[in-house]
Design an enzyme around this catalytic site. Sequence first.
Site, mmCIF file in Angstrom:
data_model
loop_
_atom_site.group_PDB
_atom_site.id
_atom_site.type_symbol
_atom_site.label_atom_id
_atom_site.label_comp_id
_atom_site.label_asym_id
_atom_site.label_seq_id
_atom_site.Cartn_x
_atom_site.Cartn_y
_atom_site.Cartn_z
ATOM 1 N N GLY A 41 37.481 -22.953 43.571
ATOM 2 C CA GLY A 41 36.718 -21.575 43.478
ATOM 3 C C GLY A 41 35.158 -22.106 43.371
ATOM 4 N N GLY A 54 28.030 -19.657 40.624
ATOM 5 C CA GLY A 54 26.588 -19.879 40.840
ATOM 6 C C GLY A 54 26.086 -21.197 40.559
ATOM 7 N N VAL A 60 34.323 -25.870 42.760
ATOM 8 C CA VAL A 60 35.345 -26.671 42.411
ATOM 9 C C VAL A 60 36.324 -26.790 43.498
ATOM 10 C CG1 VAL A 60 37.086 -26.857 40.335
ATOM 11 C CG2 VAL A 60 34.973 -25.640 40.145
ATOM 12 N N LYS A 105 34.350 -30.789 40.232
ATOM 13 C CA LYS A 105 33.386 -29.958 40.308
ATOM 14 C C LYS A 105 32.070 -30.421 40.646
ATOM 15 C CE LYS A 105 30.910 -26.452 37.845
ATOM 16 N NZ LYS A 105 31.075 -24.994 36.999
ATOM 17 N N ASP A 121 27.695 -22.080 27.490
ATOM 18 C CA ASP A 121 28.134 -20.907 28.444
ATOM 19 C C ASP A 121 29.503 -20.596 28.250
ATOM 20 O OD1 ASP A 121 27.814 -19.472 30.484
ATOM 21 O OD2 ASP A 121 28.298 -20.997 32.053
#
Lengths: 204, 479
Positions: B120, B123, B127, B142, B236
């Site tokens: 995926g 922003g 990954v 990542k 986050d």
Amino acid sequence: MRVFLVGEEETVHEFPDTRNSLLLKLRDKGDCESWQQFVAVYRPVVYRMARRRGMQDADAQDLAQAVLVAVAESVDRWEADPRRARFRTWLSRVAKNAIIDAFRRRRPDAAIGGTTEVARLQQQPEPDDAELDREHRREVFRWAARQVRWEFAEETWLAFWLTAVEGRHVKEVAGQLGKSAGAVYIARSRVMRRLQEKIVELEE
Amino acid sequence: MEAKPTACDDTRIARFLRRELTDEEERLFELHLDTCETCSEKLDRSTAGPADWHEAAELLRDEPIDLEPLSVVLSDADSGEVARHVVDDSVRRVLELLHPTDDPQMLGRIAGYEVVGVIGSGGNGVVLKAHDSALNRYVAIKMLAPHLASSGAARGRFAREAVAAAAVMHENVIAIHGVQEHGGLPFLVMPYVRGTSLQKRIDQKGTLALLEILRIGMQAAAGLAAAHAQGLVHRDIKPANILLAGGVERVTITDFGLARAVDDASMTRSGIIAGTPQFMSPEQARGEAVDHRSDLFSLGSVLYAMCTGHPPFRADSSYGVLQRICQSTPRPIRQSNPDLPTWFCRLVDRLHQKDPQKRFQSAAEVADLLARCVAHVQQPLAQPLPNELCEKHGGVPVPHRRAWAVALVGGLAVAATSAVLWLGQGSQSDQSPRPDTSTPPAAANDDVRWNDDVDRLLRELNESVEELDKDTQQLFEEP
Ligand SMILES: [Zn+2]
């Protein structure tokens, strides 16, 4: 595990061995800044030259690191003396020698293997002053661009980029951005001006 | 306000370049340039020589990765509408950086890992799924998004935070095998976890059942507690960063501190917020210093999203969202999902306090509380509802009146319990199943539904008790 930290805050910490002498030498804030800019510009210079000669990513990184360490170690030899070269000028001279040295030393070393990498490496000419200057100039420019880029709104940068870098027509870009042509002229002039100021700052 | 056209003026160009024009003068200058080619050309030439413009184009055009604009502009000639789209070509850029591999099945190599595919991109990063041939295992890699990696400070922070995150060992926090760098881009190596993110789960199946919400919340809080114990704030917490493996049995928090560390850096530079701010805390939204209690606010927003299917603070723009986070109270959960008990909404409200002092003070406390809630929902009769979540009465407590009230409510509760047992058994076959597509495993099915039914009835009774309680209070308050 390889952890490379490059940048405004970290530069001094990446050379544990030479850290003390470096810190000692770089007590002067101006020197410290020069060193950081030096690392930001020269690491990619060496990396790119190495990659062009067919080196793998990790090897190119190592070579860049080796050059930086060599220069850092010789900081000991630098004396602040008003009659002699400024720290920045001195650094780039030492770097030039270190880079040419590093590439020269690499060739016989690598020749033992006889892999395709070595073959490619041997076909490449040794770096000369002209190539170094060209790469250096390029990195200086890119360093300056990275610095000033965030001083501008995305729109301003976009106006500069599309017209000056991608060579698109001012009127067309103005239409796309929903701005007047005058605004696009102003935007790109501002960015260009700032870029040049930043470059002068680095080279003065 | 129509401006009179101004005359050509070379000194004005020089003054513009020296930044001496006032705003008004600059506005007029812009208008003039709009129609005067002579002055436009002069401005270009005075800004830089033709060779300089040429050099700039040549040096910047080559490998523009970290300098290219972040957005493209699409304008509609008919409507005159201008739309800007953030380019998400991070994936393309990252793939271009990979080294070629001998294995045709693979996308490429990165520092000893064979890249199998792209999991995926967001922003902040991309990954990848990769195979670690040395240890014969799959890993998730990542990479920091190339446009963010242009800042040395952001790179450094990414690496530092990753090292800190690697120190957190907890079953509900993703492990980090290592931090490395490739082509100037730092990347993290993590275990490859099969599963789906909570965000995807919400997108696909909508709201979750109370027990699921509690279980996920409990594990997320436990993971946070472990990180907080190491002095690490996630910053986050959002459904996209919560991985579900094996249904809700195993919850893993990912992206510890990393994403936001980078966002903060890019935000301070450009004033632009990368990604969605919907799960931020008010202190984050205001750009203030945050501590672990910021994560607790975000956890409240995650719980809210599981209850309602959407984030608590929504607006048309990021700025609007930030404003709402700071100023407004989210729409009560029970308006969107009346199935949920008031006591649970009270828990979310506590997490959603604007003032960190008024929230629960630690993730460990929240984890413990949620564990007791799970126990209560599973065995409502044996496990009382945690005290903290029972409705508190306002005003100064008056001992003998309170004693009275407690006795009265207690009596009602006993009566209520008998009623529940009776209703619960009698109505079980009549109750249509909850409109919930996530069917629990067959064996647990009846239990869960029974609990849900009991829960709903308990809730209704609880409400009547609360109303009665209010009435009795009014009685007491009458002279
Ligand atoms: Zn003119």
